[in-house]
Design an enzyme around this catalytic site. Structure first.
Site, PDB file in Angstrom:
ATOM      1  N   LYS A  15      42.272 -18.352  23.888  1.00 27.27           N
ATOM      2  CA  LYS A  15      43.606 -18.597  23.299  1.00 27.27           C
ATOM      3  C   LYS A  15      44.708 -18.357  24.334  1.00 27.27           C
ATOM      4  CE  LYS A  15      42.957 -15.467  20.052  1.00 27.27           C
ATOM      5  NZ  LYS A  15      41.598 -14.964  20.433  1.00 27.27           N
ATOM      6  N   ARG A  87      46.270 -13.462  11.678  1.00 31.14           N
ATOM      7  CA  ARG A  87      44.903 -12.979  11.829  1.00 31.14           C
ATOM      8  C   ARG A  87      44.305 -12.550  10.502  1.00 31.14           C
ATOM      9  NH1 ARG A  87      44.871 -11.320  17.425  1.00 31.14           N
ATOM     10  NH2 ARG A  87      43.009 -10.217  18.024  1.00 31.14           N
ATOM     11  N   ARG A 154      41.275  -4.930  30.593  1.00 32.52           N
ATOM     12  CA  ARG A 154      41.926  -4.408  29.391  1.00 32.52           C
ATOM     13  C   ARG A 154      41.153  -3.234  28.801  1.00 32.52           C
ATOM     14  NH1 ARG A 154      43.679  -9.443  25.605  1.00 32.52           N
ATOM     15  NH2 ARG A 154      42.685  -8.110  24.054  1.00 32.52           N
TER      16      ARG A 154
HETATM   17  P1  AP5 Z   1      41.349 -15.440  27.061  1.00 31.99           P
HETATM   18  O1  AP5 Z   1      42.135 -16.674  27.251  1.00 31.99           O
HETATM   19  O2  AP5 Z   1      41.923 -14.147  27.550  1.00 31.99           O
HETATM   20  O3  AP5 Z   1      40.849 -15.309  25.532  1.00 31.99           O
HETATM   21  P2  AP5 Z   1      41.626 -14.912  24.202  1.00 31.99           P
HETATM   22  O4  AP5 Z   1      41.154 -15.836  23.138  1.00 31.99           O
HETATM   23  O5  AP5 Z   1      43.086 -14.821  24.465  1.00 31.99           O
HETATM   24  O6  AP5 Z   1      40.978 -13.479  23.941  1.00 31.99           O
HETATM   25  P3  AP5 Z   1      41.656 -12.084  23.564  1.00 31.99           P
HETATM   26  O7  AP5 Z   1      40.647 -11.018  23.908  1.00 31.99           O
HETATM   27  O8  AP5 Z   1      43.022 -11.953  24.165  1.00 31.99           O
HETATM   28  O9  AP5 Z   1      41.775 -12.222  22.024  1.00 31.99           O
HETATM   29  P4  AP5 Z   1      41.924 -11.117  21.008  1.00 31.99           P
HETATM   30  O10 AP5 Z   1      42.236 -11.933  19.832  1.00 31.99           O
HETATM   31  O11 AP5 Z   1      40.790 -10.183  20.856  1.00 31.99           O
HETATM   32  O12 AP5 Z   1      43.055 -10.146  21.644  1.00 31.99           O
HETATM   33  P5  AP5 Z   1      44.594  -9.978  21.352  1.00 31.99           P
HETATM   34  O13 AP5 Z   1      45.249  -9.634  22.618  1.00 31.99           O
HETATM   35  O14 AP5 Z   1      45.107 -11.104  20.540  1.00 31.99           O
HETATM   36  O15 AP5 Z   1      39.929 -15.688  27.767  1.00 31.99           O
HETATM   37  C1  AP5 Z   1      38.922 -14.698  27.750  1.00 31.99           C
HETATM   38  C2  AP5 Z   1      38.121 -14.745  29.059  1.00 31.99           C
HETATM   39  O16 AP5 Z   1      37.401 -15.968  29.113  1.00 31.99           O
HETATM   40  C3  AP5 Z   1      38.981 -14.724  30.327  1.00 31.99           C
HETATM   41  O17 AP5 Z   1      38.286 -14.015  31.330  1.00 31.99           O
HETATM   42  C4  AP5 Z   1      39.113 -16.206  30.713  1.00 31.99           C
HETATM   43  O18 AP5 Z   1      39.290 -16.372  32.108  1.00 31.99           O
HETATM   44  C5  AP5 Z   1      37.791 -16.762  30.231  1.00 31.99           C
HETATM   45  N1  AP5 Z   1      37.846 -18.144  29.735  1.00 31.99           N
HETATM   46  C6  AP5 Z   1      38.834 -18.704  28.977  1.00 31.99           C
HETATM   47  N2  AP5 Z   1      38.513 -19.984  28.668  1.00 31.99           N
HETATM   48  C7  AP5 Z   1      37.297 -20.206  29.222  1.00 31.99           C
HETATM   49  C8  AP5 Z   1      36.414 -21.339  29.242  1.00 31.99           C
HETATM   50  N3  AP5 Z   1      36.726 -22.489  28.609  1.00 31.99           N
HETATM   51  N4  AP5 Z   1      35.231 -21.226  29.910  1.00 31.99           N
HETATM   52  C9  AP5 Z   1      34.903 -20.063  30.534  1.00 31.99           C
HETATM   53  N5  AP5 Z   1      35.687 -18.968  30.563  1.00 31.99           N
HETATM   54  C10 AP5 Z   1      36.864 -19.047  29.905  1.00 31.99           C
HETATM   55  O19 AP5 Z   1      44.597  -8.688  20.379  1.00 31.99           O
HETATM   56  C11 AP5 Z   1      44.266  -7.408  20.883  1.00 31.99           C
HETATM   57  C12 AP5 Z   1      44.392  -6.370  19.771  1.00 31.99           C
HETATM   58  O20 AP5 Z   1      45.768  -6.313  19.319  1.00 31.99           O
HETATM   59  C13 AP5 Z   1      43.579  -6.654  18.500  1.00 31.99           C
HETATM   60  O21 AP5 Z   1      42.260  -6.164  18.603  1.00 31.99           O
HETATM   61  C14 AP5 Z   1      44.400  -5.911  17.440  1.00 31.99           C
HETATM   62  O22 AP5 Z   1      44.148  -4.521  17.500  1.00 31.99           O
HETATM   63  C15 AP5 Z   1      45.827  -6.158  17.900  1.00 31.99           C
HETATM   64  N6  AP5 Z   1      46.406  -7.383  17.306  1.00 31.99           N
HETATM   65  C16 AP5 Z   1      46.844  -8.492  17.997  1.00 31.99           C
HETATM   66  N7  AP5 Z   1      47.318  -9.429  17.159  1.00 31.99           N
HETATM   67  C17 AP5 Z   1      47.201  -8.898  15.907  1.00 31.99           C
HETATM   68  C18 AP5 Z   1      47.491  -9.399  14.619  1.00 31.99           C
HETATM   69  N8  AP5 Z   1      48.021 -10.641  14.434  1.00 31.99           N
HETATM   70  N9  AP5 Z   1      47.206  -8.608  13.555  1.00 31.99           N
HETATM   71  C19 AP5 Z   1      46.686  -7.366  13.708  1.00 31.99           C
HETATM   72  N10 AP5 Z   1      46.367  -6.841  14.906  1.00 31.99           N
HETATM   73  C20 AP5 Z   1      46.615  -7.606  16.001  1.00 31.99           C
HETATM   74 MG    MG Z   2      44.525 -13.275  24.469  1.00 32.80          MG
END
Ligand code: AP5
Ligand code: MG
Length: 209
Positions: A15, A87, A154
């Protein structure tokens, strides 16, 4: 072009990676609730201090905190890319009261791929560039390719936390696939292909309408 876009998918689906490229292509506002929360934690705000325990465990921060945080950011923006929000169904219902949505891009990825990607992800502390030590363009010297900043892992990219994040996604977030499917605005993209191929499919959807 539909300008109000949600990127939905499990942790590690890509994402953030896609959002950054989409911003370059479209100029839309990128709103990542994860990035906003990590900024609150880094600045040691009250919100950040309260959110931190949830994030460290890989649990969701309570809906009311998230909705309040995002409401002002969306404001009356004419276009946006929402990354990691909504989410839960409650968050989706709150969003529907704030604004309408043109497209939900569901980037699908299975559990094993999620774990492999997130245990090897690195992020630039300065510019937020996302990379992976398994990918071809990975920086081998620990420095960001874009700005030379320090690459870090992270706090929640530890295996046991990743596994909980995936389980939480299945329980609380995956129901949004049916929710937005019923509204007729959901498109599924296979996340298990190159990032460039994923982007092409997303652009085909958002530029068609
Ligand atoms: P990346 O692009 O970083 O993936 P992502 O989908 O953004 O993954 P996240 O871990 O950021 O998602 P998340 O939903 O767990 O975390 P968030 O920060 O939102 O890519 C991942 C890896 O893959 C990278 O190394 C990249 O290089 C690689 N990659 C990408 N595309 C690729 C491809 N096509 N092929 C190969 N490799 C690839 O949330 C973190 C925390 O915040 C949550 O756990 C929660 O506690 C809180 N939080 C955030 N939003 C909310 C909400 N709305 N409600 C409640 N709590 C929330
Ligand atoms: Mg992300």
């Amino acid at each position: 072009m539909g300008r109000r876009i949600i990127l939905l998918g499990p942790p590690g689906a890509g994402k953030g990676t896609q959002a950054k490229w989409l911003v370059e292509k479209t100029g839309l506002l990128h709103l990542s609730t994860g990035d906003l929360l990590r900024d609150e934690v880094a600045r040691r705000t009250e919100l950040g201090m309260n959110a931190r325990a949830f994030m460290d465990r890989g649990d969701l921060v309570p809906d009311d905190v998230i909705i309040e945080m995002i409401r002002g950011k969306i404001g009356d923006a004419e276009g946006f890319i929402l990354d990691g929000f909504p989410r839960t169904v409650a968050q989706a219902e709150a969003l529907a009261r704030i604004t309408h949505v043109d497209h939900v891009l569901y980037i699908a990825l299975d559990r094993e791929q999620v774990i492999a990607r997130l245990t090897s992800r690195r992020v630039c502390r300065d510019c937020g560039w996302i990379t992976n030590i398994l990918s071809n363009d990975a920086a081998t010297d620990g420095a960001c390719r874009d700005c030379g900043g320090e690459l870090y892992q992270r706090d929640d990219d530890r295996r046991e936390v990743i596994e909980n994040r995936f389980d939480v996604y299945i329980g609380a977030t995956a129901p949004l696939i049916a929710y937005y499917g019923k509204l007729g605005i959901l498109s599924e993209v296979d996340g298990n292909q190159s990032p460039e191929a994923v982007l092409v499919q997303i652009l085909a959807v958002v530029e068609a309408a």
